[in-house]
Scaffold this motif. Structure first.
Motif, PDB file in Angstrom:
ATOM      1  N   SER A  20      20.948  61.359  34.540  1.00 48.47           N
ATOM      2  CA  SER A  20      22.156  62.039  34.049  1.00 48.47           C
ATOM      3  C   SER A  20      21.826  63.065  32.981  1.00 48.47           C
ATOM      4  O   SER A  20      22.565  64.024  32.795  1.00 48.47           O
ATOM      5  N   LEU A  21      20.743  62.830  32.263  1.00 49.96           N
ATOM      6  CA  LEU A  21      20.400  63.739  31.163  1.00 49.96           C
ATOM      7  C   LEU A  21      19.416  64.834  31.584  1.00 49.96           C
ATOM      8  O   LEU A  21      19.048  65.681  30.770  1.00 49.96           O
ATOM      9  N   THR A  22      19.029  64.830  32.832  1.00 51.24           N
ATOM     10  CA  THR A  22      18.059  65.826  33.302  1.00 51.24           C
ATOM     11  C   THR A  22      18.596  67.252  33.136  1.00 51.24           C
ATOM     12  O   THR A  22      17.841  68.176  32.842  1.00 51.24           O
ATOM     13  N   THR A  23      19.886  67.414  33.265  1.00 48.44           N
ATOM     14  CA  THR A  23      20.450  68.761  33.079  1.00 48.44           C
ATOM     15  C   THR A  23      20.151  69.297  31.672  1.00 48.44           C
ATOM     16  O   THR A  23      19.872  70.478  31.489  1.00 48.44           O
ATOM     17  N   ASN A  24      20.188  68.417  30.673  1.00 45.77           N
ATOM     18  CA  ASN A  24      19.877  68.854  29.300  1.00 45.77           C
ATOM     19  C   ASN A  24      18.407  69.266  29.194  1.00 45.77           C
ATOM     20  O   ASN A  24      18.065  70.174  28.442  1.00 45.77           O
ATOM     21  N   VAL A  25      17.560  68.573  29.937  1.00 50.46           N
ATOM     22  CA  VAL A  25      16.130  68.904  29.910  1.00 50.46           C
ATOM     23  C   VAL A  25      15.914  70.294  30.516  1.00 50.46           C
ATOM     24  O   VAL A  25      15.158  71.104  29.988  1.00 50.46           O
ATOM     25  N   PHE A  26      16.604  70.569  31.601  1.00 51.08           N
ATOM     26  CA  PHE A  26      16.502  71.909  32.204  1.00 51.08           C
ATOM     27  C   PHE A  26      16.997  72.969  31.215  1.00 51.08           C
ATOM     28  O   PHE A  26      16.370  74.015  31.050  1.00 51.08           O
ATOM     29  N   ALA A  27      18.113  72.672  30.574  1.00 58.26           N
ATOM     30  CA  ALA A  27      18.675  73.650  29.632  1.00 58.26           C
ATOM     31  C   ALA A  27      17.693  73.929  28.496  1.00 58.26           C
ATOM     32  O   ALA A  27      17.482  75.082  28.113  1.00 58.26           O
ATOM     33  N   ARG A  28      17.074  72.886  27.991  1.00 59.79           N
ATOM     34  CA  ARG A  28      16.128  73.081  26.894  1.00 59.79           C
ATOM     35  C   ARG A  28      14.888  73.848  27.366  1.00 59.79           C
ATOM     36  O   ARG A  28      14.411  74.753  26.683  1.00 59.79           O
ATOM     37  N   SER A  29      14.383  73.481  28.528  1.00 62.39           N
ATOM     38  CA  SER A  29      13.221  74.184  29.071  1.00 62.39           C
ATOM     39  C   SER A  29      13.516  75.665  29.228  1.00 62.39           C
ATOM     40  O   SER A  29      12.672  76.508  28.940  1.00 62.39           O
ATOM     41  N   LEU A  30      14.717  75.955  29.695  1.00 61.55           N
ATOM     42  CA  LEU A  30      15.054  77.365  29.888  1.00 61.55           C
ATOM     43  C   LEU A  30      15.216  78.061  28.547  1.00 61.55           C
ATOM     44  O   LEU A  30      14.709  79.173  28.356  1.00 61.55           O
ATOM     45  N   SER A  31      15.887  77.403  27.606  1.00 66.25           N
ATOM     46  CA  SER A  31      16.132  78.130  26.369  1.00 66.25           C
ATOM     47  C   SER A  31      14.830  78.360  25.600  1.00 66.25           C
ATOM     48  O   SER A  31      14.657  79.385  24.970  1.00 66.25           O
ATOM     49  N   GLU A  32      13.903  77.435  25.708  1.00 70.50           N
ATOM     50  CA  GLU A  32      12.626  77.638  25.011  1.00 70.50           C
ATOM     51  C   GLU A  32      11.547  78.228  25.923  1.00 70.50           C
ATOM     52  O   GLU A  32      10.415  78.403  25.501  1.00 70.50           O
ATOM     53  N   LYS A  33      11.896  78.473  27.172  1.00 73.72           N
ATOM     54  CA  LYS A  33      10.919  78.928  28.177  1.00 73.72           C
ATOM     55  C   LYS A  33       9.726  77.974  28.160  1.00 73.72           C
ATOM     56  O   LYS A  33       8.570  78.392  28.109  1.00 73.72           O
TER      57      LYS A  33
END
Ligand code: ARG
Length: 586
Positions: free
Chosen positions: A510-523
């Protein structure tokens, strides 16, 4: 679909409001003490200051209000002012079932998708690819896919170095090897037969040869410089030869990038920016930004807030030639005219940071693009050998990319032969996928800006944070599904939660979406790698604890199968976002 943290933030903010506090800055985070709670909010501290009450009083009131909400198993306060929250299993299952039917697997999609041009790869034509080309390809491809997975449009451009001295060196050398060809003389008419045939083997050999020669032979070095300048001015015979060199070189390059599962949408090069150089110079001149400095034309990019001096960006050297910055600025014009992107991102070695800072400042100062266009340079560190120095061949030379990939694939093949590997699939193809997964995961698990040590034995290991381990987990699920006669593309709903490991696994998914968001924001793809490892480990615990195949309770069994199918999908989706291909079995 909405992220669980965002749903909870709203729920908790509402509770603050209900209790008479300001809910506008409320935050909810995940807890790292799952034994205490799944989520927590520390917002009572700020609210208590404004209300002039002790934080625990606020936390107590708010948690009481939250306790009335049936989605919480537990809503408690802890001194001095924390709010600890745990969801009911019913809610977690219902949320996960929504993810199961969501086409993006719960990965929140950008509300206003951006069009992004991503510049990565950056190899130089006529020079063989070497291990130094791995990181820009691997990291760039991952950032591209992560942004796409979050709903953006990304155009990947390889930005070839196809216009520089390396081509002049090759032309100069070929002109001596094949002096009778008209492409080197003034008699060139444009006929194909006037340009020598070059094999990939010769091209691989000629650049290093010519480059070494130029170091000792001044006359030859000058000849190569003249050839470069004449090529850039459009001398026809050279252009014809250059096209041939490009064709041979690009074919080889494409093969190697394909092996790495790295795919560019655009194969533009520095030469494609050349037509925009006059426009660039016109803008810089009209805006009065160009100034002469020691015979060169430069633009000042120092800003008041700079703590250290920022050198001006050189646009034209004293010999009138264009340089790296000129080309990058012209490329910005080209990209804007052709694609009007919202963002222009670059993935290169972090040692190019200064160059990009200068280029971006100059572009903004000259208003080459509207103000809203965002520039970003995302630098990476070095891949080192076990000695802690940049990775080299055994005799200290630069390792060819092709040789490097082959060594790793051979390592993977060996591993497969050692293990009781049985597969009717193409063993070579599987070894390529396993080898490339090892290389990519071993790279991406480190934050991009850090240096790391390439260690093939470690990267190919079935244990630990490796690509091999993650691929292996997928194949394990495949084989269980096969035994059960279930198609992996099927999707089923969960019926409940039966073990602790499942609860943790569902929370992770369920929290994987947050991981994607963080990866994208920090590249920074490393967060997705860590998350993949956590998912795989939790799955392993779950599977160890539960006898799925002979479970007599049909409802439970079906739910477990649903969880397996979902875990597999998440693993594959995250791997795909990293540019890693899976294998059926291993
Ligand atoms: N070809 C360059 C090099 O070998 C890398 C290009 C990076 N991209 C760019 N737009 N400058 O260093």
């Amino acid at each position: 679909m909405e992220a669980i943290t965002s749903i909870l933030t709203k729920t908790v903010a509402d509770a603050f409001e209900k209790c008479g506090y300001d809910g506008s800055n409320v935050t909810v985070t995940t807890s790292d003490r799952l034994d205490l709670c799944q989520f927590q909010s520390n917002s009572a501290f700020a609210a208590s200051k404004r209300a002039k009450k002790p934080p625990f009083v606020v936390a107590e009131e708010v948690s009481k209000a939250l306790g009335e909400n049936p989605i919480f198993e537990k809503a408690e306060f802890a001194k001095p002012g924390f709010i600890n929250l745990t969801l009911t299993d019913e809610y977690l299952v219902a949320h996960t079932n929504k993810i199961i039917s969501d086409e993006h697997m719960g990965i929140v999609q950008a509300e206003r998708p951006d069009k992004i041009i991503l510049d990565y790869g950056g190899p130089n034509v006529a020079k063989p690819l070497h291990v130094g080309h791995l990181r820009p390809a691997i990291i760039g491809e991952a950032i591209k896919r992560i942004a796409i997975a979050c709903g953006h449009t990304v155009i990947g451009d390889i930005h070839l170095g196809d216009w520089g001295l390396q081509i002049g060196l090759v032309i100069a050398e070929l002109s001596e090897r094949y002096p009778t060809y008209a492409c080197f003389t003034d008699d060139f008419t444009g006929d194909k037969s006037e340009v020598p045939e070059i094999t990939p083997e010769e091209l691989t050999e000629v650049y290093p040869f010519a480059s070494n020669r130029a170091k000792e032979d001044r006359e030859f070095s000058l000849k190569a410089r003249v050839a470069t300048a004449e090529l850039q001015k459009g001398r026809e015979g050279y252009i014809a030869l250059w096209k041939k060199i490009m064709k041979v070189s690009l074919k080889e390059m494409r093969r190697e990038y394909d092996k790495l599962n790295v795919h560019f949408d655009l194969w533009y090069g520095e030469s494609d920016a050349e037509p925009y150089v006059p426009e660039l110079l016109k803008i810089l001149t009209e805006k009065g930004l160009l100034r002469e400095s020691e015979g060169a034309m430069v633009v000042d990019v120092q800003e008041e807030t700079d703590k250290a001096p920022m050198p001006p960006v050189i646009i034209k050297k004293s010999d009138d030639s264009n340089i790296y910055a000129t080309t990058d600025l012209a490329t910005i014009l080209q990209r804007y005219h052709k694609f009007a992107p919202d963002k222009m991102w670059y993935v290169t070695d972090k040692r190019q940071e200064l160059h990009f800072t200068q280029v971006f400042r100059c572009a903004k100062k000259a208003q080459l693009v509207p103000d809203e266009v965002e520039f970003g340079h995302f630098g990476f560190g070095t891949m080192n050998g076990k000695d802690g120095k940049p990775y080299k061949t055994r005799d200290g030379g630069v390792m060819r990319l092709g040789d490097f990939i082959k060594t790793v694939i051979d390592g993977a093949l060996e591993k497969m032969t050692e293990s009781d590997y049985v597969s009717d699939e193409d063993m070579e193809e599987n070894a390529r996928r396993i080898g490339v997964a090892a290389i990519k995961f071993g790279d991406l698990i480190n934050h991009r800006a850090k240096d790391y040590i390439f260690d093939i034995d470690k990267f190919l290991s079935f244990e630990g944070k490796t690509g091999t381990y993650i691929l292996y987990t997928v194949t394990r699920i495949n084989s269980i599904l096969k035994k059960l006669g279930i198609d992996p593309s099927e999707s089923r709903a969960l019926n409940g939660i039966y073990t602790e490991a499942e609860r943790e696994l569902l929370l992770k998914l369920s929290l994987t979406t947050n991981v994607f968001a963080r990866s994208l924001s920090e590249k920074a793809p490393n967060y997705i790698c860590e998350n993949l490892f956590d998912i795989a480990s939790l799955f392993s615990t779950f599977y160890h604890d539960s006898r799925i195949i002979d479970e007599p309770d049909e409802e439970k069994k079906s739910s477990w199968i649903a969880l397996m199918l979902l875990t597999r999908k998440f693993l594959c989706h995250s791997l795909d976002a990293l540019g890693i291909e899976t294998v059926e079995s291993m």
